[in-house]
Design an enzyme around this catalytic site. Structure first.
Site, PDB file in Angstrom:
ATOM      1  N   ALA A   5     123.948  40.577  98.955  1.00  0.00           N
ATOM      2  CA  ALA A   5     123.635  40.969  97.788  1.00  0.00           C
ATOM      3  C   ALA A   5     124.092  39.447  96.855  1.00  0.00           C
ATOM      4  O   ALA A   5     124.285  38.558  97.402  1.00  0.00           O
ATOM      5  CB  ALA A   5     124.858  41.772  96.754  1.00  0.00           C
TER       6      ALA A   5
ATOM      7  N   ASP B  10     114.533  37.679 104.259  1.00  0.00           N
ATOM      8  CA  ASP B  10     115.362  37.698 102.372  1.00  0.00           C
ATOM      9  C   ASP B  10     114.653  39.023 102.073  1.00  0.00           C
ATOM     10  O   ASP B  10     113.733  38.935 102.209  1.00  0.00           O
ATOM     11  CB  ASP B  10     114.300  36.666 101.809  1.00  0.00           C
ATOM     12  CG  ASP B  10     115.489  36.085 100.724  1.00  0.00           C
ATOM     13  OD1 ASP B  10     115.467  37.843  99.901  1.00  0.00           O
ATOM     14  OD2 ASP B  10     115.414  35.243 100.331  1.00  0.00           O
TER      15      ASP B  10
ATOM     16  N   TYR C  78     126.395  41.441  86.468  1.00  0.00           N
ATOM     17  CA  TYR C  78     125.997  42.328  88.039  1.00  0.00           C
ATOM     18  C   TYR C  78     125.986  43.481  87.994  1.00  0.00           C
ATOM     19  O   TYR C  78     125.620  44.188  88.463  1.00  0.00           O
ATOM     20  CB  TYR C  78     127.508  41.402  88.373  1.00  0.00           C
ATOM     21  CG  TYR C  78     128.214  41.877  89.911  1.00  0.00           C
ATOM     22  CD1 TYR C  78     126.856  41.559  90.941  1.00  0.00           C
ATOM     23  CD2 TYR C  78     129.357  42.531  90.071  1.00  0.00           C
ATOM     24  CE1 TYR C  78     127.502  42.138  92.220  1.00  0.00           C
ATOM     25  CE2 TYR C  78     129.153  42.935  91.389  1.00  0.00           C
ATOM     26  CZ  TYR C  78     128.727  42.653  92.398  1.00  0.00           C
ATOM     27  OH  TYR C  78     128.472  43.486  93.433  1.00  0.00           O
TER      28      TYR C  78
ATOM     29  N   ASP D 226     132.455  48.993  92.832  1.00  0.00           N
ATOM     30  CA  ASP D 226     133.930  49.015  91.337  1.00  0.00           C
ATOM     31  C   ASP D 226     132.936  48.522  89.602  1.00  0.00           C
ATOM     32  O   ASP D 226     133.204  49.251  89.065  1.00  0.00           O
ATOM     33  CB  ASP D 226     134.631  48.567  92.237  1.00  0.00           C
ATOM     34  CG  ASP D 226     135.291  47.501  91.988  1.00  0.00           C
ATOM     35  OD1 ASP D 226     134.080  46.695  92.256  1.00  0.00           O
ATOM     36  OD2 ASP D 226     135.828  46.610  91.776  1.00  0.00           O
TER      37      ASP D 226
ATOM     38  N   GLY E 253     127.305  38.201 106.202  1.00  0.00           N
ATOM     39  CA  GLY E 253     128.400  38.013 105.395  1.00  0.00           C
ATOM     40  C   GLY E 253     129.264  38.924 106.337  1.00  0.00           C
ATOM     41  O   GLY E 253     129.455  39.443 108.390  1.00  0.00           O
TER      42      GLY E 253
ATOM     43  N   LEU F  81     130.860  41.746 105.686  1.00  0.00           N
ATOM     44  CA  LEU F  81     130.721  43.498 106.448  1.00  0.00           C
ATOM     45  C   LEU F  81     130.051  43.643 107.208  1.00  0.00           C
ATOM     46  O   LEU F  81     130.418  44.029 108.505  1.00  0.00           O
ATOM     47  CB  LEU F  81     130.020  43.794 104.906  1.00  0.00           C
ATOM     48  CG  LEU F  81     129.860  45.458 105.575  1.00  0.00           C
ATOM     49  CD1 LEU F  81     130.968  46.549 106.053  1.00  0.00           C
ATOM     50  CD2 LEU F  81     129.225  46.416 103.791  1.00  0.00           C
TER      51      LEU F  81
HETATM   52  N1  LIG Z   1     132.945  41.152  98.533  1.00  0.00           N
HETATM   53  C1  LIG Z   1     133.543  41.568  97.845  1.00  0.00           C
HETATM   54  O1  LIG Z   1     134.947  42.061  97.668  1.00  0.00           O
HETATM   55  C2  LIG Z   1     132.369  43.535  97.818  1.00  0.00           C
HETATM   56  C3  LIG Z   1     132.975  44.319  96.494  1.00  0.00           C
HETATM   57  C4  LIG Z   1     132.459  45.505  96.193  1.00  0.00           C
HETATM   58  C5  LIG Z   1     130.966  44.980  96.826  1.00  0.00           C
HETATM   59  N2  LIG Z   1     131.125  44.439  97.842  1.00  0.00           N
HETATM   60  C6  LIG Z   1     129.501  44.973  98.386  1.00  0.00           C
HETATM   61  O2  LIG Z   1     129.975  44.658  99.722  1.00  0.00           O
HETATM   62  C7  LIG Z   1     128.242  44.616 100.389  1.00  0.00           C
HETATM   63  C8  LIG Z   1     129.013  42.985 101.369  1.00  0.00           C
HETATM   64  O3  LIG Z   1     129.027  42.325 100.911  1.00  0.00           O
HETATM   65  P1  LIG Z   1     130.157  41.274 101.487  1.00  0.00           P
HETATM   66  O4  LIG Z   1     131.386  40.425 100.722  1.00  0.00           O
HETATM   67  O5  LIG Z   1     129.797  41.336 102.943  1.00  0.00           O
HETATM   68  O6  LIG Z   1     128.939  39.922 100.997  1.00  0.00           O
HETATM   69  P2  LIG Z   1     128.732  38.733 101.679  1.00  0.00           P
HETATM   70  O7  LIG Z   1     129.870  38.175 102.717  1.00  0.00           O
HETATM   71  O8  LIG Z   1     128.780  37.357 100.584  1.00  0.00           O
HETATM   72  O9  LIG Z   1     127.695  38.834 102.788  1.00  0.00           O
HETATM   73  C9  LIG Z   1     126.314  39.476 102.385  1.00  0.00           C
HETATM   74  C10 LIG Z   1     124.722  38.331 102.370  1.00  0.00           C
HETATM   75  O10 LIG Z   1     123.792  38.989 102.535  1.00  0.00           O
HETATM   76  C11 LIG Z   1     123.113  37.489 102.389  1.00  0.00           C
HETATM   77  N3  LIG Z   1     122.596  37.704 101.386  1.00  0.00           N
HETATM   78  C12 LIG Z   1     122.365  36.903  99.626  1.00  0.00           C
HETATM   79  N4  LIG Z   1     121.246  36.950  99.358  1.00  0.00           N
HETATM   80  C13 LIG Z   1     120.449  37.628 100.726  1.00  0.00           C
HETATM   81  C14 LIG Z   1     119.127  37.487 100.194  1.00  0.00           C
HETATM   82  N5  LIG Z   1     118.288  37.326  99.453  1.00  0.00           N
HETATM   83  N6  LIG Z   1     118.320  37.983 101.620  1.00  0.00           N
HETATM   84  C15 LIG Z   1     119.088  38.176 102.207  1.00  0.00           C
HETATM   85  N7  LIG Z   1     120.163  37.961 102.516  1.00  0.00           N
HETATM   86  C16 LIG Z   1     121.198  38.029 101.093  1.00  0.00           C
HETATM   87  C17 LIG Z   1     124.540  36.595 101.795  1.00  0.00           C
HETATM   88  O11 LIG Z   1     123.866  35.017 102.526  1.00  0.00           O
HETATM   89  P3  LIG Z   1     124.467  34.692 101.956  1.00  0.00           P
HETATM   90  O12 LIG Z   1     125.798  33.642 102.981  1.00  0.00           O
HETATM   91  O13 LIG Z   1     123.657  32.405 102.751  1.00  0.00           O
HETATM   92  O14 LIG Z   1     124.540  33.819 100.338  1.00  0.00           O
HETATM   93  C18 LIG Z   1     125.063  36.721 103.240  1.00  0.00           C
HETATM   94  O15 LIG Z   1     125.244  36.946 104.463  1.00  0.00           O
HETATM   95  C19 LIG Z   1     127.559  43.543  99.341  1.00  0.00           C
HETATM   96  O16 LIG Z   1     126.561  44.624  98.854  1.00  0.00           O
HETATM   97  C20 LIG Z   1     129.073  43.169  98.099  1.00  0.00           C
HETATM   98  O17 LIG Z   1     127.586  43.193  97.083  1.00  0.00           O
HETATM   99  C21 LIG Z   1     131.048  43.323  98.407  1.00  0.00           C
END
Ligand SMILES: NC(=O)c1ccc[n+]([C@@H]2O[C@H](COP(=O)([O-])OP(=O)(O)OC[C@H]3O[C@@H](n4cnc5c(N)ncnc54)[C@H](OP(=O)(O)O)[C@@H]3O)[C@@H](O)[C@H]2O)c1
Length: 291
Positions: A58, A34, A123, A100, A10, A12
């Site tokens: 997530a 997974d 969530y 947050d 993803g 991050l």
């Molecule tokens: N984005 C925001 O605004 C935000 C805000 C606060 C906190 N966070 C947290 O920061 C962290 C990183 O966020 P990000 O924005 O980098 O998220 P992201 O771009 O959606 O990356 C998450 C990655 O995890 C993968 N994933 C989802 N479900 C999975 C599973 N069951 N097993 C293995 N991999 C899985 C996703 O695959 P797919 O692409 O196939 O779904 C994606 O590659 C997460 O914990 C997120 O909740 C994010």
């Protein structure tokens, strides 16, 4: 240092890999590992013998979590519990990210790490449960990093890209926008968060527990979008709207900016959000940025 990144493809995860320096990164694709497959996760840790497991996976499409609460609880809480258990068994450090949205939103200044969470939707409740599970399973070796409003190269597929890229596309199309003015956040560049995460892991005095890592400062989504439009010289305007901090019946926090106090005490801080945004736009859209 050898790190196993789960959910490492993803926005991050990609920046953690890009900023890893001489660390060895193993980042299996979601199809190969997974996070909800506890046996596969345990086997990957046993086979790879990483020094640290970093969990970026997530289920964080917030409205969809309302429709699929069991899946949200599985990915954001049960899988994190099992991951922490596997790390504890092997003596491996764990970094897992949270949100947050564990906070209720009735604040006037950024939430510090010890502030009382009060999630308003499925969530946030599942993220808080995941935090508790991980810290209970592996209290001595788990670091939970809460962050906010992430944007990074490529965006988050499950969220339809990232907020900044989507606003730039609208700016390019000459559109006018309505943007929520009642929700205040700390928008954060994944590049900066990734660098800070490595710094935190390297800090000699780092202990387990909760950390808040965000670009400094706070703004509403309206202010954030306005700054994007300004920086790319958009012709359109961004109008403030108050949506009552709701998406349908689902509530969102009105104020979820975070304060970094614990990492700051170790010398780990991120730059102000305006600087991080300008740097991202200069890198991603050098032909557009005018300010
Ligand atoms: N984005 C925001 O605004 C935000 C805000 C606060 C906190 N966070 C947290 O920061 C962290 C990183 O966020 P990000 O924005 O980098 O998220 P992201 O771009 O959606 O990356 C998450 C990655 O995890 C993968 N994933 C989802 N479900 C999975 C599973 N069951 N097993 C293995 N991999 C899985 C996703 O695959 P797919 O692409 O196939 O779904 C994606 O590659 C997460 O914990 C997120 O909740 C994010």
């Amino acid at each position: 240092m050898k790190a196993l990144l789960i959910g490492g493809h993803g926005q991050l995860g990609a920046d953690l890999a890009r900023t890893a320096g001489d660390r060895t990164i193993v980042a299996p694709a979601r199809g190969a590992l997974d996070v909800t497959d506890a046996a596969a996760v345990r086997a990957a840790i046993a086979a790879g013998r990483p020094d640290v497991v970093i969990n970026c996976a997530a289920f964080h499409n917030v409205p969809l979590c309302e429709d699929e609460p069991a899946r949200a609880f599985l990915v954001n809480a049960i899988a994190v519990r099992d991951l922490a258990r596997a790390c504890a068994e092997r003596g491996t450090r764990l970094v897992t990210f949270s949100s947050d949205y564990v906070f209720g939103g009735d604040a006037r200044s950024p939430w510090a790490e010890e502030a009382m969470p009060a999630p308003l939707q499925v969530y946030g409740a599942t993220r808080l449960a995941g935090e508790h599970f991980a810290r209970a399973e592996a209290p001595d070796r788990t670091i939970v990093i809460r962050t906010c409003g992430l944007y990074g190269a490529g965006g988050a597929r499950s969220k339809g890209g990232n907020f900044v890229d989507n606003r730039v596309a609208e700016a390019r199309a000459g559109q006018d926008l309505d943007m929520a003015s009642e929700q205040v956040v700390s928008p954060t560049a994944t590049h900066d968060l990734a660098v800070a995460t490595w710094q935190l892991l390297d800090a000699p005095a780092v202990g387990p527990g909760l950390y808040h890592l965000v670009n400094e400062g706070a703004c509403s989504w309206h202010e954030f979008a306005s700054e994007i439009f300004r920086l790319v010289g958009a012709r359109g305007t961004v109008r403030p709207v108050d949506r009552g901090a709701r998406t349908g019946a689902m509530r969102r926090p009105r104020y979820s900016a975070l304060a970094n106090t614990r990492a700051r005490a170790l010398g780990v801080t991120l730059r102000p959000w305006r600087e991080a945004l300008a740097a991202y736009l200069r890198q991603a859209y050098p032909e557009l940025v005018v300010a």
